[in-house]
Design an enzyme around this catalytic site. Structure first.
Site, PDB file in Angstrom:
ATOM      1  N   GLU A 257       0.864  -1.013   0.099  1.00 49.74           N
ATOM      2  CA  GLU A 257      -0.191  -0.042   0.129  1.00 49.74           C
ATOM      3  C   GLU A 257       0.945   1.304   0.071  1.00 49.74           C
ATOM      4  O   GLU A 257       1.335   1.534   1.003  1.00 49.74           O
ATOM      5  CB  GLU A 257      -0.986  -0.146   1.113  1.00 49.74           C
ATOM      6  CG  GLU A 257      -2.060  -1.185   1.181  1.00 49.74           C
ATOM      7  CD  GLU A 257      -3.061  -0.956   0.213  1.00 49.74           C
ATOM      8  OE1 GLU A 257      -3.098  -0.036  -0.243  1.00 49.74           O
ATOM      9  OE2 GLU A 257      -3.862  -2.011   0.189  1.00 49.74           O
ATOM     10  N   CYS A 291      -2.578   8.887   2.590  1.00 47.43           N
ATOM     11  CA  CYS A 291      -2.101   8.345   1.265  1.00 47.43           C
ATOM     12  C   CYS A 291      -3.353   8.577   0.363  1.00 47.43           C
ATOM     13  O   CYS A 291      -3.243   8.763  -0.850  1.00 47.43           O
ATOM     14  CB  CYS A 291      -2.163   6.748   1.312  1.00 47.43           C
ATOM     15  SG  CYS A 291      -3.358   5.991   2.003  1.00 47.43           S
TER      16      CYS A 291
END
Length: 503
Positions: A257, A291
């Site tokens: 990720e 993010c």
């Protein structure tokens, strides 16, 4: 009360021994004031390796425990998190600089994934598959994988661990967690909470779910260790480029990720009031350190002069301050490196022809070692320069567009592919955005911002974001191994595809 004293009191309530906060080699600072609040000990390579060996032994026992029983441990973890939500949420605000509602929201996300995983513990389904051979049955079964190594980033110091640990544990795995060296205290608190759940559970193997505090070199020990079956790593694309090949070299698995240079498109029919609210939170929330933060915005020329002034007004009026002592909506950047990167990106944008509103450093309570910045809107003549790189800071680049296909192409032109959004009331635009020729991201939203995903859906992205999936949907499959089984309950031995081999 000083932040250091407040931190010690919180950790004591959460079950962390005060002795663990002094005399170590890693200084822990709070971005809210810049002061050092603890000095914790880092683990040596030999200690980490021994811990992994113990986790592997724990896995061999845990995999034999029925999945619904494994779910009971995660249920107990969820109950402990409920009991300690306020204290852990406050600790997140201290160590990561989040405003209180975001700190509490992160702990709520942990509780939610525990609830999800408990239900999942009774739903680890395989398939029955049609077979071409008479008196045969073909099926697939799912089995525990091994030790799951978790690497988390500072911006979600506790939630990312829970996404992985809750699923990994109900799937029959052991876990070992390396938190960010910038946020070890929240991890120590989570371990104390997990230890309480393990004690109530009663018969778990030693070493089942543990953490170690270390800098990069410690993480490398876990990444390279043959007994770590899966490494789930959250962080920068640069980090992923190193972790992925190293794990693949030993034929381990990864869930990556990584970065997210996320974009939004505002169309002529958009509800501009909704769009402004979504963009404001997506770009300014967590001081731009998610993010999934909104970093690029493509606005149709017909609504550009209506939307952008509203955004500027929101940016100019947003409150900035210490989340521990004020009701501000924007807190600090994590450290000086983050501040330097923000200033470099703004300088590059200006050199590329960008017009900047905001971006100045803000003095908060006279704390010179804390890095508070006013979020910046940068109007760019075209997508260029720093827009192609993710800067982990509250910078929003805005570009005008005239053709919807061009806007999609600009959105997809960057390396990362995590989250995306379109604001439109036109069903054709909405459906195109969600189609194979639309957004190339793992998350594609209509009339919802890029940031703030629920745990029910699989979380992750494509391209340089790494391709990993965590949290909901069928992300659990990454934590298990699949076996295809065929049972012959007849008296003949036919071969598949009609092959004949008579002896």
């Amino acid at each position: 009360m000083s932040v250091k004293t407040q931190t010690k009191d919180l950790l004591a309530k959460l079950g962390v021994d005060a002795a663990a906060l002094e005399g170590g080699d890693l200084a822990v600072r709070t971005p809210t004031t810049g002061e050092t609040i603890a000095n914790v000990k880092t683990a040596s390579a030999s200690e980490i390796s021994a811990q992994i060996d113990k986790a592997h032994d724990a896995f061999k026992a845990w995999r034999k425990v029925p999945a619904p029983r494994r779910g009971e441990l995660v249920r107990l973890l969820g109950e402990e998190l409920r009991a300690h939500k306020d204290d852990l949420g406050t600790l997140v605000s201290i160590e990561a600089g989040k405003i209180p509602s975001e700190g509490l929201g992160e702990v709520q996300e942990m509780i939610d994934i525990c609830d999800f995983a408990v239900g999942l513990s009774r739903q680890l389904y395989g398939l029955t598959i049609a077979t071409e051979r008479a008196e045969h049955r073909m099926m697939e079964t799912w089995h525990p994988l091994g030790v799951v190594g978790i690497i988390s980033a500072f911006n979600f110091p506790v939630a990312v661990w829970s996404w992985n640990a809750a699923l990994a544990l109900v799937c029959g795995n052991a876990t070992i967690w390396k938190p960010s060296e910038k946020t070890p205290l929240t991890a120590m608190a989570c371990q104390a909470i997990m230890d309480k759940a393990l004690a109530k559970f009663g018969d778990s193997p030693e070493g089942l779910a543990t953490i170690f505090i270390a800098e990069r070199e410690g993480g490398e020990v876990m990444v390279d260790h043959q007994k770590v079956a899966l490494v789930s790593a959250t962080g920068s694309t640069r980090m992923g480029r190193e972790v992925g090949p190293r794990v693949a070299k030993r034929f381990g698995r990864t869930i990556l990720e990584l970065g997210g240079n996320n974009a939004g498109i505002v169309c002529p029919s958009a509800d501009l009031g909704m769009a402004v609210r979504a963009i404001a939170f997506g770009a300014m929330g967590t001081a731009g350190q998610r993010c999934t933060s909104t970093r690029r915005l493509f606005v149709h020329e017909s609504v550009y002069d209506k939307l952008v002034p509203q955004l500027k007004k929101a940016y100019e009026g947003v409150s900035i301050g210490n989340p521990l002592t004020s009701g501000a909506l924007v807190g600090p950047l994590i450290d000086k490196d983050a501040a330097d990167n923000m200033e470099k990106a703004l300088a590059a944008a200006k050199a590329a022809g960008g017009s900047i509103v905001g971006g100045e450093r803000v003095d908060v309570e006279g704390n010179e070692d804390a890095y508070y910045y006013r979020p910046a809107i940068v109007e760019m003549p075209e997508q260029s320069g720093p827009m192609f790189e993710e800067t982990f800071a509250p910078i929003l680049y805005v570009v005008k567009y005239s053709d919807f296909d061009d806007a999609i192409d600009m959105q997809n032109a960057v390396g990362a592919g995590l989250s995306s959004m379109v604001f439109t009331l036109n069903v054709r635009e909405a459906e195109q955005f969600l189609s194979a020729s639309g957004s190339d991201c793992g998350i594609a939203n209509v009339n919802i911002g890029t940031s703030g995903a629920e745990i029910g859906g699989a979380f992750g992205g494509e391209k340089e974001t790494g391709g990993g999936r965590e949290s909901g949907s069928d992300a659990w499959k990454a934590y298990m191994r699949r076996a295809t089984n065929t049972v012959n309950y007849g008296t003949e031995l036919p071969l598949a595809q009609g092959v004949s081999f008579d002896i």
